[in-house]
Design a protein around this motif. Structure first.
Motif, PDB file in Angstrom:
ATOM      1  N   ASN A 160       0.877  -1.293   0.069  1.00  0.00           N
ATOM      2  CA  ASN A 160       0.146   0.038  -0.152  1.00  0.00           C
ATOM      3  C   ASN A 160       0.962   1.198   0.146  1.00  0.00           C
ATOM      4  OD1 ASN A 160      -2.221  -1.702   0.057  1.00  0.00           O
ATOM      5  ND2 ASN A 160      -2.741  -0.973   2.204  1.00  0.00           N
ATOM      6  N   CYS A 161       2.080   1.604  -0.496  1.00  0.00           N
ATOM      7  CA  CYS A 161       2.816   2.329  -0.700  1.00  0.00           C
ATOM      8  C   CYS A 161       2.889   3.081  -1.943  1.00  0.00           C
ATOM      9  CB  CYS A 161       4.239   2.037  -0.270  1.00  0.00           C
ATOM     10  SG  CYS A 161       4.579   1.438   1.450  1.00  0.00           S
ATOM     11  N   ILE A 162       3.135   4.392  -1.999  1.00  0.00           N
ATOM     12  CA  ILE A 162       3.493   5.148  -3.397  1.00  0.00           C
ATOM     13  C   ILE A 162       5.122   5.320  -3.279  1.00  0.00           C
ATOM     14  CG2 ILE A 162       3.240   7.185  -4.702  1.00  0.00           C
ATOM     15  CD1 ILE A 162       0.432   7.014  -3.486  1.00  0.00           C
ATOM     16  N   ILE A 188      -6.366   5.208  -6.199  1.00  0.00           N
ATOM     17  CA  ILE A 188      -7.307   5.346  -5.272  1.00  0.00           C
ATOM     18  C   ILE A 188      -8.195   4.006  -5.186  1.00  0.00           C
ATOM     19  CG2 ILE A 188      -9.745   6.594  -5.245  1.00  0.00           C
ATOM     20  CD1 ILE A 188      -8.582   8.947  -6.123  1.00  0.00           C
ATOM     21  N   ASP A 189      -8.337   3.491  -3.976  1.00  0.00           N
ATOM     22  CA  ASP A 189      -9.422   2.382  -3.767  1.00  0.00           C
ATOM     23  C   ASP A 189      -8.417   0.993  -4.304  1.00  0.00           C
ATOM     24  OD1 ASP A 189     -11.229   3.892  -2.527  1.00  0.00           O
ATOM     25  OD2 ASP A 189     -12.579   3.699  -4.439  1.00  0.00           O
ATOM     26  N   LYS A 190      -7.221   1.210  -4.335  1.00  0.00           N
ATOM     27  CA  LYS A 190      -6.301   0.081  -4.927  1.00  0.00           C
ATOM     28  C   LYS A 190      -5.576  -0.702  -3.985  1.00  0.00           C
ATOM     29  CE  LYS A 190      -7.586   0.518  -9.045  1.00  0.00           C
ATOM     30  NZ  LYS A 190      -6.850   1.009 -10.249  1.00  0.00           N
ATOM     31  N   GLY A 191      -5.626  -0.166  -2.452  1.00  0.00           N
ATOM     32  CA  GLY A 191      -4.873  -0.840  -1.444  1.00  0.00           C
ATOM     33  C   GLY A 191      -5.302  -2.066  -1.131  1.00  0.00           C
ATOM     34  N   VAL A 192      -4.518  -2.777  -0.384  1.00  0.00           N
ATOM     35  CA  VAL A 192      -4.993  -4.152   0.281  1.00  0.00           C
ATOM     36  C   VAL A 192      -5.642  -3.827   1.582  1.00  0.00           C
ATOM     37  CG1 VAL A 192      -4.170  -6.222   1.618  1.00  0.00           C
ATOM     38  CG2 VAL A 192      -2.983  -5.388  -0.408  1.00  0.00           C
ATOM     39  N   TYR A 193      -6.932  -4.255   1.907  1.00  0.00           N
ATOM     40  CA  TYR A 193      -7.745  -4.008   3.170  1.00  0.00           C
ATOM     41  C   TYR A 193      -7.067  -5.029   4.309  1.00  0.00           C
ATOM     42  CZ  TYR A 193     -11.356  -3.679   6.532  1.00  0.00           C
ATOM     43  OH  TYR A 193     -12.033  -3.559   7.701  1.00  0.00           O
ATOM     44  N   ARG A 194      -6.966  -4.199   5.570  1.00  0.00           N
ATOM     45  CA  ARG A 194      -6.666  -4.877   6.716  1.00  0.00           C
ATOM     46  C   ARG A 194      -7.632  -4.449   7.845  1.00  0.00           C
ATOM     47  NH1 ARG A 194      -3.800  -8.260   4.175  1.00  0.00           N
ATOM     48  NH2 ARG A 194      -1.782  -7.691   3.584  1.00  0.00           N
ATOM     49  N   THR A 195      -8.284  -5.451   8.399  1.00  0.00           N
ATOM     50  CA  THR A 195      -9.133  -5.055   9.752  1.00  0.00           C
ATOM     51  C   THR A 195      -8.913  -3.768  10.549  1.00  0.00           C
ATOM     52  OG1 THR A 195      -8.354  -6.863  11.115  1.00  0.00           O
ATOM     53  CG2 THR A 195     -10.085  -7.540   9.464  1.00  0.00           C
ATOM     54  N   ALA A 216     -12.560   1.578  -1.036  1.00  0.00           N
ATOM     55  CA  ALA A 216     -11.381   0.764  -0.452  1.00  0.00           C
ATOM     56  C   ALA A 216     -10.392   1.605   0.181  1.00  0.00           C
ATOM     57  CB  ALA A 216     -10.932  -0.265  -1.494  1.00  0.00           C
ATOM     58  N   VAL A 217      -9.308   1.090   0.690  1.00  0.00           N
ATOM     59  CA  VAL A 217      -8.107   1.935   0.801  1.00  0.00           C
ATOM     60  C   VAL A 217      -7.423   2.360  -0.173  1.00  0.00           C
ATOM     61  CG1 VAL A 217      -6.659  -0.153   1.395  1.00  0.00           C
ATOM     62  CG2 VAL A 217      -6.364   1.933   2.736  1.00  0.00           C
ATOM     63  N   ASP A 218      -6.854   3.759  -0.209  1.00  0.00           N
ATOM     64  CA  ASP A 218      -6.069   3.992  -0.999  1.00  0.00           C
ATOM     65  C   ASP A 218      -4.288   3.591  -0.746  1.00  0.00           C
ATOM     66  OD1 ASP A 218      -8.122   5.395  -2.031  1.00  0.00           O
ATOM     67  OD2 ASP A 218      -7.618   7.314  -1.281  1.00  0.00           O
ATOM     68  N   MET A 219      -3.595   3.701  -1.804  1.00  0.00           N
ATOM     69  CA  MET A 219      -2.091   3.421  -1.727  1.00  0.00           C
ATOM     70  C   MET A 219      -1.825   4.702  -1.137  1.00  0.00           C
ATOM     71  SD  MET A 219      -1.324   1.806  -5.276  1.00  0.00           S
ATOM     72  CE  MET A 219      -1.953   0.360  -6.064  1.00  0.00           C
ATOM     73  N   GLY A 220      -0.533   4.533  -0.555  1.00  0.00           N
ATOM     74  CA  GLY A 220      -0.001   5.885   0.137  1.00  0.00           C
ATOM     75  C   GLY A 220      -0.413   6.059   1.652  1.00  0.00           C
ATOM     76  N   ALA A 221       0.258   7.333   2.020  1.00  0.00           N
ATOM     77  CA  ALA A 221      -0.042   7.434   3.401  1.00  0.00           C
ATOM     78  C   ALA A 221      -1.043   8.435   3.575  1.00  0.00           C
ATOM     79  CB  ALA A 221       1.308   8.483   3.928  1.00  0.00           C
TER      80      ALA A 221
END
Length: 192
Positions: free
Chosen positions: A83-85, A148-155, A173-178
């Motif tokens: 989930n990084c850029i 946008i919306d391309k990250g891995v979801y963690r609970t 969903a979660v985005d990539m990056g901080a």
């Protein structure tokens, strides 16, 4: 910043540092450096590792490593990036490098260029992340960003915040990056 041995960096900003050799922003030796939710930007190195250089193991999660002069990430041992850029680092278009056994690194759901090689590479994006205004320090994502919306979801993300203090998940969903991309005014926020 210099770290040695087992080190954790969380929700921090590392910027405007320099080194005549390598490792301008963060220099890590031995053990594992775990960085989560960090923005590493505007650092300068004469060699590799303008953002982070190491002789240990890197575990990077939801970080933005951008606008460093020199390679953004240098791996000397197999590492993990999720989930990084890692983009717009001034090193002739190369945002990461491997030496030693660093080529055994795992990349997942992150944005960088060129496409990484390694032990496992999945869910990657090589197109520019489209920062809102990196020149003025705004590394949040434009609405047209491919991150946008391309990250891995963690609970644990359900109640977490991004680097700017916004919900870690804005949208589907979660985005990539901080940094999460803001939604247009009047848009409902979906919370898992």
């Amino acid at each position: 910043v210099y770290s040695y041995g087992e080190t954790q960096m969380k929700d921090c900003v590392v910027e405007h540092n320099s080194a005549s050799g390598s490792c301008g922003g963060v220099s890590h030796a031995n053990g594992t450096l775990k960085a989560e939710g960090c923005a590493i930007r505007y650092n300068l190195a004469g060699g590799d590792g303008g953002g982070i250089g190491n002789s240990g193991v890197l575990e990077m999660k939801k970080c933005t490593i951008a606008n460093n002069d020199g390679v953004g990430l240098r791996f000397s041992q197999p590492g993990y990036v999720e989930n990084c850029i890692v983009y717009d680092n001034n090193s002739g278009g190369v945002n990461w490098s491997y030496d030693g056994t660093g080529s055994g690194s795992t990349w997942t759901n992150s944005c960088t260029y060129p496409m990484p090689t390694g032990a496992s590479v999945v869910g990657m994006e090589t197109n520019a992340p489209r920062f809102m205004n990196a020149a003025l320090g705004d590394f949040s994502l434009r609405g047209s960003s491919p991150c946008i919306d391309k990250g891995v979801y963690r609970t644990w993300m359900a109640s977490a915040k991004d680097r700017a203090g916004n919900p870690r998940i804005i949208g589907a969903a979660v985005d990539m990056g901080a940094f999460e991309a803001p939604l247009p005014p009047g848009t409902a926020i979906v919370v898992r």
